[in-house]
Design a protein around this motif. Structure first.
Motif, short mmCIF file in Angstrom:
data_model
loop_
_atom_site.label_atom_id
_atom_site.label_comp_id
_atom_site.label_asym_id
_atom_site.label_seq_id
_atom_site.Cartn_x
_atom_site.Cartn_y
_atom_site.Cartn_z
N THR A 250 3.10 -4.16 -3.54
CA THR A 250 4.41 -3.49 -3.55
C THR A 250 4.43 -2.34 -4.54
O THR A 250 4.89 -1.23 -4.22
CB THR A 250 5.51 -4.50 -3.92
OG1 THR A 250 5.48 -5.60 -2.99
CG2 THR A 250 6.87 -3.85 -3.87
N ILE A 251 3.91 -2.59 -5.74
CA ILE A 251 3.87 -1.51 -6.75
C ILE A 251 2.97 -0.38 -6.27
O ILE A 251 3.29 0.80 -6.44
CB ILE A 251 3.38 -2.07 -8.10
CG1 ILE A 251 4.40 -3.06 -8.66
CG2 ILE A 251 3.14 -0.93 -9.08
CD1 ILE A 251 3.95 -3.76 -9.92
N GLY A 252 1.84 -0.72 -5.64
CA GLY A 252 0.91 0.30 -5.17
C GLY A 252 1.50 1.17 -4.08
O GLY A 252 1.34 2.41 -4.10
N VAL A 253 2.20 0.57 -3.12
CA VAL A 253 2.81 1.35 -2.03
C VAL A 253 3.90 2.26 -2.58
O VAL A 253 4.00 3.43 -2.21
CB VAL A 253 3.37 0.41 -0.94
CG1 VAL A 253 4.17 1.20 0.08
CG2 VAL A 253 2.24 -0.33 -0.25
N LEU A 254 4.73 1.72 -3.48
CA LEU A 254 5.79 2.54 -4.06
C LEU A 254 5.21 3.68 -4.89
O LEU A 254 5.72 4.81 -4.87
CB LEU A 254 6.71 1.67 -4.92
CG LEU A 254 7.55 0.63 -4.17
CD1 LEU A 254 8.34 -0.24 -5.13
CD2 LEU A 254 8.50 1.32 -3.19
N ALA A 255 4.13 3.40 -5.62
CA ALA A 255 3.49 4.44 -6.42
C ALA A 255 2.91 5.54 -5.53
O ALA A 255 2.99 6.73 -5.85
CB ALA A 255 2.40 3.83 -7.30
N SER A 256 2.31 5.14 -4.39
CA SER A 256 1.77 6.14 -3.48
C SER A 256 2.87 7.00 -2.88
O SER A 256 2.68 8.19 -2.62
CB SER A 256 0.96 5.46 -2.38
OG SER A 256 1.79 4.73 -1.51
N ASP A 257 4.05 6.39 -2.65
CA ASP A 257 5.17 7.15 -2.11
C ASP A 257 5.65 8.21 -3.09
O ASP A 257 5.95 9.34 -2.70
CB ASP A 257 6.33 6.21 -1.77
CG ASP A 257 6.07 5.40 -0.50
OD1 ASP A 257 5.14 5.79 0.25
OD2 ASP A 257 6.76 4.41 -0.27
N PHE A 258 5.71 7.85 -4.38
CA PHE A 258 6.27 8.75 -5.36
C PHE A 258 5.23 9.67 -6.01
O PHE A 258 5.55 10.79 -6.40
CB PHE A 258 7.00 7.96 -6.46
CG PHE A 258 8.27 7.31 -5.99
CD1 PHE A 258 9.43 8.04 -5.82
CD2 PHE A 258 8.30 5.96 -5.68
CE1 PHE A 258 10.60 7.45 -5.38
CE2 PHE A 258 9.47 5.35 -5.23
CZ PHE A 258 10.63 6.10 -5.09
N LEU A 259 3.99 9.18 -6.14
CA LEU A 259 2.96 9.96 -6.84
C LEU A 259 1.88 10.51 -5.91
O LEU A 259 1.19 11.46 -6.28
CB LEU A 259 2.30 9.09 -7.92
CG LEU A 259 3.21 8.58 -9.03
CD1 LEU A 259 2.42 7.69 -9.98
CD2 LEU A 259 3.83 9.74 -9.81
#
Length: 319
Positions: A250-259
């Motif tokens: 979950t953290i990885g997918v959200l990070a890829s979306d924002f960064l």
């Protein structure tokens, strides 16, 4: 559709003839001719360098600009991101650029900045009032839209046969020719990245569980001695590890979306593409990739726990 006329002895005559034919072709909904010539442009340090500048009407087939707008009036120019950067002309919207044409110097106002990866990323687009540098014409381009119901392939074949020196492509084909290598390379990078990530996840999970189970061996032996089954113990470790994995996904997918877009844009800015936007396929992002990772890591957890937990209980308790 797009028609390119590269430099030949009859390029100007062919370009004029092509425009006349397009005007009388009722299958053409709209078209816009563009001329690209090499001009002398003054750098920030006062020296002069050659620059490819495309002139024409950019309102019919508008570009998407990072800043500002397309040149619409006399004395206006738009620069590519690479040209406007500090290691280029070091210009921003509203600044002026000095262009030498016809033996005279013209001051053009920068109205917009766009991204472009063709010709090394260093291009410019000016209002047609700049004129054509007849001595340094590089190529002519005509962009056009066909009327509804017209067969694109037949129309492409007609103009290709009528103008043997021309290169006629539909936009999808042109995009593939221009960006095909980059797309293929990015595809290899993505597949390689996914494979490496899966291998690393499996190895780290196996090593972590080996260390954790070795440390908890006495506790596992006690649980087994009071009647807790091997299956229950395995499920306990699998549940805890998979919860951590789900949190990490979950953290990885959200990070890829924002960064992700920012990092890729930062890398691609050296090629002239300063703003890359990801096209998300939700079922791949939130289902396929996480599911593949869950299966790989889940299988690793199952095998690691099965091997470690089935040790000799008497040996552990004597220790």
């Amino acid at each position: 559709m797009r028609i390119d006329l590269r430099r030949t002895d009859t390029i100007t005559e062919d370009f004029i003839k092509l425009q006349e034919e397009l005007k009388n072709d009722h299958d053409i909904e709209k078209f816009a001719p563009y001329m690209t010539s090499s001009y002398q442009v003054k750098n920030a340090d006062g020296s002069w360098n050659s620059m490819n500048i495309e002139t024409g009407d950019f309102s019919l087939f508008p570009l998407t600009f990072l800043e500002g707008r397309a040149p619409e009036r006399e004395g206006e120019i738009a620069l590519s991101f690479a040209n406007a950067a500090k290691d280029g002309l070091n210009k921003k919207v509203g600044d002026e650029v000095t262009v030498r044409t016809g033996g005279k110097e013209q001051m053009l106002t920068v109205t917009g900045i766009y991204q472009d990866i063709t010709n090394g990323g260093k291009t410019a687009k000016a209002h047609s009032s700049l004129g054509v540098n007849e001595e340094a014409v590089l190529w002519y381009i005509v962009s056009l839209d066909l009327a509804e119901g017209v067969n694109i392939q037949e129309k492409m074949d007609y103009y290709q046969n009528a103008y043997s020196s021309a290169q006629v492509n539909d936009i999808e084909e042109y995009t593939q020719q221009t960006l095909g290598n980059i797309i293929d390379q990015l595809g290899i990078v993505v597949i390689g990245g996914i494979s490496i990530a899966m291998i690393i996840a499996v190895l780290i999970t196996a090593l972590f569980l080996r260390m954790l189970l070795s440390k908890d061996m006495s506790q596992i032996a006690i649980m087994r001695s009071v009647g807790i089954t091997l299956k229950q113990i395995r499920h306990q470790y699998m549940a805890g590890t998979l919860m951590v994995l789900l949190l990490g996904i979950t953290i990885g997918v959200l990070a890829s979306d924002f960064l992700g877009e920012w990092l890729v844009s930062l890398a691609m800015s050296t090629m002239g593409a300063a703003r890359i936007e990801f096209v998300q396929v939700l079922w791949q992002t939130w289902l396929l990739c996480p599911l593949a990772l869950l299966i790989a890591v889940g299988f690793t957890i199952y095998v690691s726990c099965r091997v470690a937990v089935k040790g000799d209980l008497s040996v552990v308790l004597r220790g």
